[in-house]
Every structure is written in C-alpha cells, then in structure tokens.
Motif scaffolding. Structure first.
Motif, short mmCIF file in Angstrom:
data_model
loop_
_atom_site.label_atom_id
_atom_site.label_comp_id
_atom_site.label_asym_id
_atom_site.label_seq_id
_atom_site.Cartn_x
_atom_site.Cartn_y
_atom_site.Cartn_z
N ARG A 1 0.80 5.37 1.07
CA ARG A 1 0.09 6.33 1.91
C ARG A 1 0.53 7.75 1.58
O ARG A 1 1.65 7.97 1.16
CB ARG A 1 0.36 6.09 3.38
CG ARG A 1 -0.26 4.84 3.92
CD ARG A 1 0.12 4.63 5.38
NE ARG A 1 -0.58 3.49 5.91
CZ ARG A 1 -1.72 3.57 6.60
NH1 ARG A 1 -2.23 4.74 6.88
NH2 ARG A 1 -2.32 2.49 7.03
N ALA B 1 3.08 5.76 -4.74
CA ALA B 1 2.89 4.37 -5.15
C ALA B 1 3.78 4.01 -6.33
O ALA B 1 4.39 2.93 -6.35
CB ALA B 1 1.42 4.14 -5.51
N HIS C 1 7.02 2.32 -4.41
CA HIS C 1 6.60 0.92 -4.29
C HIS C 1 6.48 0.20 -5.64
O HIS C 1 6.06 -0.95 -5.68
CB HIS C 1 5.26 0.84 -3.55
CG HIS C 1 5.30 1.47 -2.19
ND1 HIS C 1 6.06 0.98 -1.16
CD2 HIS C 1 4.69 2.58 -1.71
CE1 HIS C 1 5.90 1.75 -0.09
NE2 HIS C 1 5.09 2.74 -0.41
N LEU D 1 -4.45 0.87 -9.29
CA LEU D 1 -4.60 1.46 -7.96
C LEU D 1 -6.05 1.86 -7.68
O LEU D 1 -6.78 2.27 -8.57
CB LEU D 1 -3.72 2.71 -7.83
CG LEU D 1 -2.22 2.48 -7.83
CD1 LEU D 1 -1.50 3.82 -7.81
CD2 LEU D 1 -1.80 1.65 -6.64
N GLU E 1 0.84 -1.19 0.00
CA GLU E 1 0.00 0.00 0.00
C GLU E 1 0.88 1.24 0.00
O GLU E 1 2.02 1.22 0.45
CB GLU E 1 -0.95 0.01 1.21
CG GLU E 1 -0.24 0.10 2.54
CD GLU E 1 -1.22 0.05 3.71
OE1 GLU E 1 -0.86 0.61 4.76
OE2 GLU E 1 -2.30 -0.54 3.57
N VAL F 1 -4.92 6.17 1.59
CA VAL F 1 -4.19 4.93 1.36
C VAL F 1 -4.62 4.33 0.03
O VAL F 1 -5.82 4.16 -0.21
CB VAL F 1 -4.43 3.92 2.51
CG1 VAL F 1 -3.64 2.65 2.29
CG2 VAL F 1 -4.09 4.53 3.85
N LEU F 2 -3.65 4.01 -0.81
CA LEU F 2 -3.92 3.38 -2.11
C LEU F 2 -3.40 1.95 -2.09
O LEU F 2 -2.34 1.68 -1.54
CB LEU F 2 -3.23 4.13 -3.24
CG LEU F 2 -3.58 5.59 -3.43
CD1 LEU F 2 -2.80 6.17 -4.60
CD2 LEU F 2 -5.06 5.77 -3.65
N LYS F 3 -4.16 1.03 -2.71
CA LYS F 3 -3.73 -0.37 -2.86
C LYS F 3 -3.93 -0.79 -4.31
O LYS F 3 -4.67 -0.15 -5.05
CB LYS F 3 -4.53 -1.29 -1.94
CG LYS F 3 -4.17 -1.18 -0.49
CD LYS F 3 -4.89 -2.22 0.33
CE LYS F 3 -4.53 -2.09 1.79
NZ LYS F 3 -5.29 -3.01 2.64
N GLU F 4 -3.27 -1.87 -4.66
CA GLU F 4 -3.44 -2.45 -6.00
C GLU F 4 -4.52 -3.51 -5.99
O GLU F 4 -4.65 -4.25 -5.02
CB GLU F 4 -2.11 -3.07 -6.48
CG GLU F 4 -1.18 -2.09 -7.12
CD GLU F 4 0.02 -2.78 -7.74
OE1 GLU F 4 0.37 -2.39 -8.86
OE2 GLU F 4 0.59 -3.67 -7.11
N SER G 1 -8.15 2.57 -1.09
CA SER G 1 -8.61 1.52 -0.18
C SER G 1 -9.16 2.10 1.11
O SER G 1 -10.17 1.64 1.62
CB SER G 1 -7.48 0.54 0.13
OG SER G 1 -6.45 1.19 0.83
N GLU G 2 -8.50 3.12 1.65
CA GLU G 2 -9.06 3.79 2.82
C GLU G 2 -8.66 5.25 2.81
O GLU G 2 -7.60 5.62 2.29
CB GLU G 2 -8.64 3.11 4.13
CG GLU G 2 -7.16 2.99 4.35
CD GLU G 2 -6.83 2.31 5.67
OE1 GLU G 2 -7.25 2.81 6.73
OE2 GLU G 2 -6.18 1.26 5.64
N ASN H 1 -13.03 3.63 -1.97
CA ASN H 1 -13.16 2.38 -2.75
C ASN H 1 -13.33 2.63 -4.25
O ASN H 1 -13.86 1.78 -4.97
CB ASN H 1 -14.31 1.51 -2.23
CG ASN H 1 -14.07 1.05 -0.82
OD1 ASN H 1 -12.95 0.74 -0.43
ND2 ASN H 1 -15.12 1.03 -0.03
#
Length: 111
Positions: A4, A58, A62, A69, A2, A106-109, A72-73, A26
């Motif tokens: 941030r 990101a 990362h 992406l 993730e 917060v970003l996620k893949e 996520s929160e 989301n």
C-alpha cells in the motif's frame, strides 16, 4: 500479499483525482505508469509519484516482483476543506471551498 501507499492532504479535489484513478484500476504497473505519464490531468503527476512509492514498498518491504504487480485497488477520500472568502459586489462575500484529497493505492501480485 499486498503493498500500500498513501498520499494525504493533496490540494486537488477528489472528483478530479477519481477520473484518473478509474484509468489505472486493475492495470499492470508498467501500463499504469505509461497511462499516468501521458494523461494531461493535474492529478496524474501526484499519482505517478504515489505509484512509484507503492512499487518501491512492494519491492523493498514485501520482496515482490515488479513485473507481476498490478493495481488491485485505488480510491480517493475527501480530506479537510479549506474555506476562503471571495469579495463580491455591494459588500457581499462568497465562500470558496478549496478541497483536499486522501489517496490510497494498493498493489498485488498476479497469481
């Protein structure tokens, strides 16, 4: 993995920021960016900068792919409150509370 991004001591009330954060939670980053561009709220300008920063974190830190992406929160916490005095009638004084915010994104893949 993730990525941030934080934005601290923003001079806007947390409840005003929360309205805009609920719109982008989301969502994929390209759709979230479009939502922020076309939302007529004061908080959307600083959130747009924060989202760009999180995307850059990101990609550069990362090695994540921008197309995968999503947000996520995202949440806002109250920061310190600036207390000011407003003169009123008959020598009285009312207190004006100028609120600040700490925003986290917060970003996620996608899997």
């Amino acid at each position: 993995m993730e990525a941030r991004a934080y934005l601290r001591y923003v001079r806007i009330a947390p409840r005003k920021v929360q309205i805009v954060l609920d719109l982008i939670r989301n969502q994929p980053v390209d759709k979230a960016m479009a939502i922020l561009k076309h939302t007529p709220k004061a908080a959307s300008e600083c959130l747009e900068k924060l989202l760009k920063s999180a995307i850059a974190n990101a990609e550069n830190n990362h090695n994540m792919n921008k197309e995968d992406l999503f947000v996520s929160e995202c949440f806002v916490c109250p920061g310190p409150i600036l207390k000011r005095i407003r003169p009123r009638a008959q020598g009285r004084a009312f207190r004006v509370l100028k609120r600040t915010s700490h925003i986290t994104l917060v970003l996620k893949e996608k899997e």
